[in-house]
Design a protein around this motif. Structure first.
Motif, PDB file in Angstrom:
ATOM      1  N   ASP A 249      12.485  17.383  -0.015  1.00 30.32           N
ATOM      2  CA  ASP A 249      12.904  16.771  -1.277  1.00 30.32           C
ATOM      3  C   ASP A 249      11.822  16.809  -2.352  1.00 30.32           C
ATOM      4  OD1 ASP A 249      15.380  16.186  -0.375  1.00 30.32           O
ATOM      5  OD2 ASP A 249      14.982  14.078   0.056  1.00 30.32           O
ATOM      6  N   GLN A 250      10.573  16.995  -1.951  1.00 33.70           N
ATOM      7  CA  GLN A 250       9.487  16.945  -2.938  1.00 33.70           C
ATOM      8  C   GLN A 250       9.455  18.187  -3.827  1.00 33.70           C
ATOM      9  OE1 GLN A 250       7.900  13.970  -2.990  1.00 33.70           O
ATOM     10  NE2 GLN A 250       9.459  13.658  -1.422  1.00 33.70           N
ATOM     11  N   ASP A 251      10.102  19.253  -3.366  1.00 31.90           N
ATOM     12  CA  ASP A 251      10.104  20.498  -4.136  1.00 31.90           C
ATOM     13  C   ASP A 251      11.543  20.750  -4.565  1.00 31.90           C
ATOM     14  OD1 ASP A 251      10.080  23.067  -5.109  1.00 31.90           O
ATOM     15  OD2 ASP A 251       8.812  23.869  -3.512  1.00 31.90           O
ATOM     16  N   PRO A 252      11.820  20.639  -5.867  1.00 33.43           N
ATOM     17  CA  PRO A 252      13.224  20.729  -6.307  1.00 33.43           C
ATOM     18  C   PRO A 252      13.879  22.079  -6.004  1.00 33.43           C
ATOM     19  CG  PRO A 252      11.716  20.716  -8.186  1.00 33.43           C
ATOM     20  CD  PRO A 252      10.895  20.411  -6.969  1.00 33.43           C
ATOM     21  N   ARG A 253      13.058  23.073  -5.657  1.00 31.55           N
ATOM     22  CA  ARG A 253      13.653  24.363  -5.292  1.00 31.55           C
ATOM     23  C   ARG A 253      14.400  24.281  -3.961  1.00 31.55           C
ATOM     24  NH1 ARG A 253       8.403  28.061  -5.709  1.00 31.55           N
ATOM     25  NH2 ARG A 253       7.702  26.286  -4.454  1.00 31.55           N
ATOM     26  N   ASN A 254      13.974  23.352  -3.109  1.00 30.71           N
ATOM     27  CA  ASN A 254      14.713  23.147  -1.860  1.00 30.71           C
ATOM     28  C   ASN A 254      16.010  22.429  -2.161  1.00 30.71           C
ATOM     29  OD1 ASN A 254      12.893  24.158   0.204  1.00 30.71           O
ATOM     30  ND2 ASN A 254      11.542  22.450  -0.347  1.00 30.71           N
TER      31      ASN A 254
ATOM     32  N   THR D 239      -2.565  19.496   0.938  1.00 29.56           N
ATOM     33  CA  THR D 239      -1.397  18.632   0.760  1.00 29.56           C
ATOM     34  C   THR D 239      -1.339  17.535   1.823  1.00 29.56           C
ATOM     35  OG1 THR D 239       0.009  19.963   2.207  1.00 29.56           O
ATOM     36  CG2 THR D 239      -0.050  20.591  -0.110  1.00 29.56           C
ATOM     37  N   GLY D 240      -2.179  17.649   2.840  1.00 25.63           N
ATOM     38  CA  GLY D 240      -2.091  16.719   3.963  1.00 25.63           C
ATOM     39  C   GLY D 240      -2.206  15.269   3.526  1.00 25.63           C
ATOM     40  N   LEU D 246       2.803  10.040   0.914  1.00 26.33           N
ATOM     41  CA  LEU D 246       4.252  10.064   0.723  1.00 26.33           C
ATOM     42  C   LEU D 246       4.966   9.287   1.831  1.00 26.33           C
ATOM     43  CD1 LEU D 246       6.804  11.317  -0.671  1.00 26.33           C
ATOM     44  CD2 LEU D 246       6.522  13.263   0.889  1.00 26.33           C
ATOM     45  N   VAL D 247       4.498   9.504   3.067  1.00 30.06           N
ATOM     46  CA  VAL D 247       5.116   8.807   4.198  1.00 30.06           C
ATOM     47  C   VAL D 247       4.877   7.309   4.092  1.00 30.06           C
ATOM     48  CG1 VAL D 247       5.014   8.487   6.692  1.00 30.06           C
ATOM     49  CG2 VAL D 247       5.053  10.801   5.727  1.00 30.06           C
ATOM     50  N   LEU D 248       3.654   6.921   3.767  1.00 26.23           N
ATOM     51  CA  LEU D 248       3.355   5.488   3.646  1.00 26.23           C
ATOM     52  C   LEU D 248       4.226   4.839   2.575  1.00 26.23           C
ATOM     53  CD1 LEU D 248      -0.544   5.405   4.037  1.00 26.23           C
ATOM     54  CD2 LEU D 248       1.211   5.005   5.776  1.00 26.23           C
ATOM     55  N   ASP D 249       4.508   5.590   1.514  1.00 22.46           N
ATOM     56  CA  ASP D 249       5.325   5.052   0.423  1.00 22.46           C
ATOM     57  C   ASP D 249       6.752   4.700   0.857  1.00 22.46           C
ATOM     58  OD1 ASP D 249       3.334   5.197  -1.414  1.00 22.46           O
ATOM     59  OD2 ASP D 249       4.004   7.071  -2.335  1.00 22.46           O
TER      60      ASP D 249
END
Lengths: 261, 261, 261, 261
Positions: A249-254, D239-240, D246-249
């Motif tokens: 979901d973080q990449d709108p291309r997906n 990106t790690g 992102l997961v914590l959010d």
């Protein structure tokens, strides 16, 4: 040289571990910490060593969705028949940057404090910290055991780990050097990077006179227990697929399919 | 469903593990077994559970040059900077045939004893064993937890593990079924395959009411401690190269160089 | 920064890899080397790059019972249901000492040759080698890519790897520096340590302008293929148990059972 | 039985791989697919086999942020010095559910098509599919190779993989059985679960007469190449940490620090 170990041997009737019969001398008589010490050092731990080893294992065990827990869960998603693969996957991240850092900190502190007396004056400790910081900055090597992405103003584990170390007589020159490093960084360089949990655990390992491999090893043993809890929760309430979806979901291309459910 | 865990969460000031503050409620108050139970079951272990969990970890820890220890040592030979890789390499063999077998045994015994009363008569237990053996033979599935390449006449760990289980009130229908299986195999099929250590540990896990994943998980935690001892010995007294040479010597086509030393 | 990759994305109807449709642009049109280059560099390999990449993968693939093959076989013995665990176990040894050394060699040569012209005179190359050797000896760091436990008088792979590099125009300053290092060691220090296979492959990687991570990565890809062959042979003709027995035989304290077969 | 392999042996002067001299017979003459076949089957691949092996490796190589890529990246975050650990971590998820599924599909199709003639009538194939579906449903075993979380209406890779299989004469009874299974599921049980990529690759492996271990093995080799690309991108553009944040959010109980940047 022969391929052999001093750790143990076995016959049809007995299994010997460093001179003791596993079944009759060890089972029911050793707890796990006794066994760790016996296997690694051929001796039993003192009570204060046992308290500290328990503390290190507890501190390593995990909390929440750390990178190692996420890796374990993502691996379990693909290979649920291989609990060992999921746990191993999580442990593989215990290197120089997270968790395994205890080794790097312990080695760094031992080297940095090698010429300090056990009861060195504060000035001498600060000087040793200054030397260490200078060397690391010269070679642009990051100093291990400092900073935390969440606990930016100070790791809540550190003061408690220090207090327990003091109680058991393990607050020595390595702890003092470790605490002096962020002070030097702030005073001399204006950098605010407080000691983190791995930094404190590395100081403990060094002040207990243990080696860095053993320190990282305890982290692996403790973390394995936490990863087992994550595998078990994942088996009951899977999150791996949601995690995957969340990342996509973080990449709108997906584009995800509209599922008719 | 969200990507979240009930195991823990974290803020700049606190780290919470299943409702307890890691630093102030857990550090110095929990030993490692307490932490394992807290992480996995949200409760503290009873004293007898703690005794048994220690026993399982101690039994798993390792002795001598098992395949997992050899794999760890061979991996360390190539990547000594990665203690975690060496330990993970050894843990990866904890599958259905060695060590990890505890999971398979526990699951098998739970299924096989599902309809048995806790205080079933011996005849009923034998009958359940007979049913189990028949099913496994029909599908040509090997029964887990039997036989040992060295302890061919009986594993010396088994009677002691049984005795300690009895002491703590964990000798129940799963242990009894596990003991009945080799009896049925010998009486009905003339096969002599005594219960091995993993068989006994699987019976313990089942009679403690624990799940198979947790059982295999404890084996991983315990074995990790043993593998750390092997890494440390390997770092001091390397055997990996000798092991490699020894293997090459088994095939006369391999020719080693004459080294002028 | 978002969690995203430039490697690819996916929708219900297409899978895109660096701008190409996996199914319609890549399947049947790319061979594996094309795909490796496309994934890693967003471009197709030149024919000579393809020849060299094939060479590196072939050289990495394995031969005989190396430590990684042994680790894979020992892991398969315990967990035959997990082919991926057995292969991963063998790959974990590809670190700084074996196999993965290609990364260390490539990085070392790039640093050591950074100020050399592409067509530097032999004297300049020798001087660069001398500088490199001096630095490594000062910090007591072992020089990667030298020596071999079997091929003590010279690795038979090296001259062929050099010849093929020359054919394809990849014999440049990194290769020359790599060859100068053992010469300097012998002339100046009386040490005879010829370049080994990993040394030559590291020189190739550097002269192809590739990075060290990619170099170690190719070794992992190639070796994985060899480890699959070992798993398949082990599944047909198991040796893991014999290997274990062989090791136990090295220590007379281990006593094997007399098996009535 | 001795600890030996037919894969290769070595002397100070030569390295032999299945009867060929690695340096003089193989280097520069074999491409990677030749080497894979030589190592595994002691023979060279036919051109059509080479085309298909390339196709399988390309299909396995990865695209985007799959669970294995995420696991690799999270592991690299903690241990950037261990490229092999990061890659191994990602490969460990290639089990029965993702990627490694090729093994399960190939074995399932071989068993299910064992009594079918190579040119069996469509009705016979459908009947074999019906039998297979019934058996799996009776034992509540999930059928491998069906369904996809994104490509819910059909995996775009499948028709292309089928077309290329037909071109090379590898569209046989296993492919036909594989295609009949989702048809039976829909007609007889109202379930819509189209074949996925792993299903098609498993059919290819079976129709090429290859074994399941080799099939899963090719997936590991191919995916390793994709994971190397992810490690390299992670090293350049990490990106790690973002992934962790992102997961914590996702759990509002997690509170991140306000960073003064």
């Amino acid at each position: 040289m022969a391929v052999k170990t001093e750790i143990g041997y076995t016959t049809p009737d007995v299994i010997m571990v460093r001179g003791k019969n596993l079944s009759t001398d060890i089972f029911g008589k050793f707890d796990f910490i006794d066994m760790i010490y016996w296997l690694n050092f051929s001796r039993m731990p003192e009570p204060r060593e046992k308290a500290m080893a328990n503390l290190i294992l507890v501190a390593a065990a995990d909390h929440g969705l750390t990178p190692s827990a996420l890796s374990t869960r993502l691996t379990f998603l693909g290979a649920p028949e291989s609990v060992q693969g999921a746990v191993a996957s999580g442990l593989l991240g215990a290197g120089s940057r997270y968790l395994g850092t205890v080794l790097n900190v312990a080695d760094m502190l031992k080297k940095g404090a090698a010429t300090l007396d056990p009861d060195a004056a504060d000035e001498a400790v600060t000087e040793a910290a200054r030397t260490l910081v200078r060397k690391y900055r010269e070679t642009r090597t990051p100093i291990s055991g400092l900073g935390h992405n969440i606990h930016v103003h100070g790791d809540p584990r550190v003061p408690v780990l220090q207090e327990i170390s003091e109680q058991h007589g393990y607050f020595g020159k390595h702890w003092r050097l470790a605490l002096a490093i962020p002070q030097v960084l702030e005073q001399d360089h204006g950098k605010r990077l407080p000691m983190n949990g791995a930094g404190a655990l590395g100081a403990i390992v060094a002040d207990m006179g243990l080696d860095g491999i053993f320190g990282r090893g305890l982290m692996l043993v403790g973390r394995a227990a936490g990863l087992v809890a994550h595998v078990r929760e994942e088996a009951e309430h899977p999150t791996g697929q949601e995690l995957w979806d969340l990342v996509l979901d973080q990449d709108p291309r997906n584009v995800k399919a509209v599922r008719a459910r």
